[in-house]
Design an enzyme around this catalytic site. Structure first.
Site, short mmCIF file in Angstrom:
data_model
loop_
_atom_site.label_atom_id
_atom_site.label_comp_id
_atom_site.label_asym_id
_atom_site.label_seq_id
_atom_site.Cartn_x
_atom_site.Cartn_y
_atom_site.Cartn_z
CG HIS A 43 -1.82 0.95 1.07
ND1 HIS A 43 -2.01 2.72 0.89
CD2 HIS A 43 -3.42 0.72 0.79
CE1 HIS A 43 -3.03 2.47 0.90
NE2 HIS A 43 -4.52 1.53 0.89
NE ARG A 79 -6.18 -1.14 -0.63
CZ ARG A 79 -6.99 -1.88 -0.26
NH1 ARG A 79 -6.70 -3.01 0.58
NH2 ARG A 79 -7.25 -1.57 0.70
CE LYS A 111 -10.11 -0.61 -3.44
NZ LYS A 111 -10.18 -0.61 -1.88
CG ASP A 166 -8.38 8.95 -2.01
OD1 ASP A 166 -7.39 10.11 -1.89
OD2 ASP A 166 -8.26 8.53 -0.72
CB CYS A 205 -4.86 11.35 0.79
SG CYS A 205 -5.19 9.52 0.50
CE1 TYR A 206 -3.49 6.50 -0.13
CE2 TYR A 206 -5.23 5.84 -2.26
CZ TYR A 206 -5.04 5.69 -0.49
OH TYR A 206 -5.67 4.71 -0.21
CG ASP A 225 -11.00 10.08 -2.35
OD1 ASP A 225 -10.77 10.67 -3.66
OD2 ASP A 225 -11.30 9.04 -1.52
CG ASP A 233 -10.71 14.90 4.84
OD1 ASP A 233 -9.37 15.21 4.78
OD2 ASP A 233 -11.54 13.75 4.32
CG HIS A 252 -8.54 13.50 1.60
ND1 HIS A 252 -9.26 13.32 2.32
CD2 HIS A 252 -7.82 12.69 0.57
CE1 HIS A 252 -8.89 11.68 2.14
NE2 HIS A 252 -8.49 11.50 1.15
#
Ligand code: FPP
Ligand code: K
Ligand code: ZN
Length: 496
Positions: free
Chosen positions: A282, A330, A333, A336, A338-339, A406, A413, A416
């Site tokens: 991840h 990952r 998926k 997003d 945050c990645y 995201d 939020d 993020h």
């Protein structure tokens, strides 16, 4: 669905007007015909405006979720909806004013539903303060409030919990230490009971080299990274207490012994990093692994010594999707925001291994495990343009509420906001490791000296100059000068 054009060249507005799939219908010239633009044509490479031309024919829940994500992102990426004012590259401005307001609000008393996040209160402090700092906002006004709040979270047995009466945890302790570094006050630094902290961290150190996140809790790579950050920022001694589970009589083992080996055991068959040995790779754990190793030694040597770098780069690169431009966490998926940090933040550490001047002379001199051929300094291992497009087009809450998110359709939020901006910082800057003190892997005094420059594109910069955020430290993930201030404060101390 939009048709892919034959080339991926940037195109002129005039040419785009004729061919761009979203530019309105253009019929062959007819003087009497009034052509209606649905919206202006922007210079956007095809890669970011059309669905991928090659597809797996098998339809599954996963492929449907992916298609849906592309559908919700494409209008934002191509400027189809009028939610933002786009520049000629089809990129909106970073709405700093609204985001800063959102972050100030996230430090005010929160609605009842947030009770579920009670054990994460230190994280809210770090996320909001870090995001505001990256946006250029002075957060020292929060100094007294932060000092009083974190005082109530410290346990006499060492470390910080999520609030008064909660058990100490490495993640909340990490967030508290970074929050103190961000408000940057020596009175704040002095809050930390370093002797109790050292004893507590020793009690988490395991015989196999890793760290439990709390007494009797799980052992994972978050623990490895957070412990390495806390130990070095607070300049704690590396000696083990005899009470530590890792202590053995007559051995010179210390807090960092076996830690790099633990990280190595977390690399999976995919090339990515899992939370603990033999689990799923991840993105969040890839950053923990690289960050931890980069604290334990010079990243140029220690990363290739403990990780299979080509396979890691292959896995990291597979996290970036088109047309979205952002990263997933990952395999199979969705992208997003945050990645942008968890995965995007891995690239400065990997790129720095290749880009250093000293690397070029000293080469990878004595280390046979090092990569043999180095790419030129100006090349990036990821699409900075893609990440910047995803962040500015898809991750900004378009309404006046502000904040980062995201993906379109999700609420903004603090978490993020922090990690989307950290990722933007990685995409907009280039770090160079100018030197590091030689030493063994457990020295604890091996500060790498990072030099940072704004990343400049060869041809064209797609974002406005004023939309650059502050550079963060590639390992400690807070703006560089804040990391330096707390580290040097505690380095100057002798004993507890
Ligand atoms: C999956 O969530 C997420 C994880 C397995 C790991 C999350 C960990 C972190 C974000 C941070 C860890 C680091 C520190 C320093 C504490 P998901 O299934 O909701 O998301 P996905 O579908 O994107 O994988
Ligand atoms: K997610
Ligand atoms: Zn996320």
């Amino acid at each position: 669905m939009a048709r892919p054009r034959p080339s991926d060249q940037r195109f002129s507005p005039a040419a785009a007007a004729a061919t761009h799939p979203f530019s309105g219908r253009f019929e062959p010239a007819d003087e009497e015909f009034v052509i209606e633009h649905t919206y202006p044509a922007y210079m956007i490479p095809d890669l970011f405006t059309v669905a991928p031309p090659v597809r797996d024919a098998l339809v599954t829940a996963t492929s449907r979720a992916q298609d849906k994500t592309v559908d919700i992102c494409l209008p934002f990426l191509s400027g189809e909806d009028d939610v933002f004012k786009y520049n000629e590259h089809g990129v909106p401005r970073l709405n700093k004013t609204n985001h800063i307001k959102f972050l100030h609000r996230s430090l005010e008393p929160l609605p009842g539903g947030f009770i579920l996040m009670d054990a994460s209160r230190p994280w809210f402090l770090y996320w909001s303060l870090s995001a505001m700092t990256m946006l250029g906002e002075d957060v020292s006004v929060y100094k007294d409030a932060i000092i009083e709040t974190v005082r109530s979270m410290q346990n006499e047995t060492g470390g910080f919990g999520g609030g008064g009466g909660q058990l100490s945890h490495l993640a909340t302790t990490y967030a508290v230490v970074l929050a103190l570094a961000l408000v940057g006050a020596e009175e704040g630094f002095e809050i930390v009971d370093r002797k109790a902290m050292w004893r507590w961290i020793c009690s988490l150190k395991q015989p196999d080299g890793g760290f439990q996140v709390g007494v009797g809790g799980e052992e994972d790579i978050r623990g490895a990274y957070c412990a390495a950050v806390i130990v070095t920022l607070l300049n704690l001694p590396l000696d083990l207490t005899p009470e530590s589970p890792a202590w053995t009589a007559g051995s010179d083992k210390n807090l960092f012994s076996g830690l790099a080996e633990y990280v190595k055991r977390c690399q999976t068959f995919e090339g990515g990093i899992s939370g603990q040995p033999n689990a799923e790779a991840h993105g969040a754990y890839a950053f923990c692994a690289l960050g931890c190793l980069s604290i334990l030694g010079d990243p140029r040597r220690i990363i290739p010594r403990y990780l299979d770098v080509p396979r890691l780069i292959s896995w990291l690169s597979s996290r970036q999707y088109a047309p979205e431009g952002g990263f997933s966490g990952r395999t199979n998926k969705l992208v997003d925001g945050c990645y942008s940090h968890w995965v995007g933040g891995c690239f400065p550490l990997i790129e720095a291994c290749f880009n250093t001047p000293s690397n070029k002379q000293a080469g990878m001199k004595s280390d046979s495990a090092s990569p043999k051929k180095l790419p030129p300094a100006s090349e990036s291992l990821f699409s900075r343009e893609g990440l910047i497009r995803y962040i500015l087009c898809c991750c900004q809450e378009p309404s006046r509420k502000g904040g980062l998110r995201d993906k379109p359709g999700k609420a903004a939020d603090a978490y993020h906001s922090c990690y989307v901006l950290s990722g933007l910082s990685s995409a907009q800057h280039q770090w160079e490791l100018t030197s590091s003190v030689e030493g063994d892997l457990t020295g604890g005094q091996m500060d790498s000296v990072w030099n940072v420059l704004p990343y400049l594109e060869d041809d064209v910069q797609i974002f406005d100059h004023g939309d650059r955020v502050l550079p963060i430290h590639p390992v400690y993930a807070i703006p560089l000068q804040h990391q330096q201030a707390i580290r040097s404060y505690f380095l100057a101390k002798e004993g507890f």
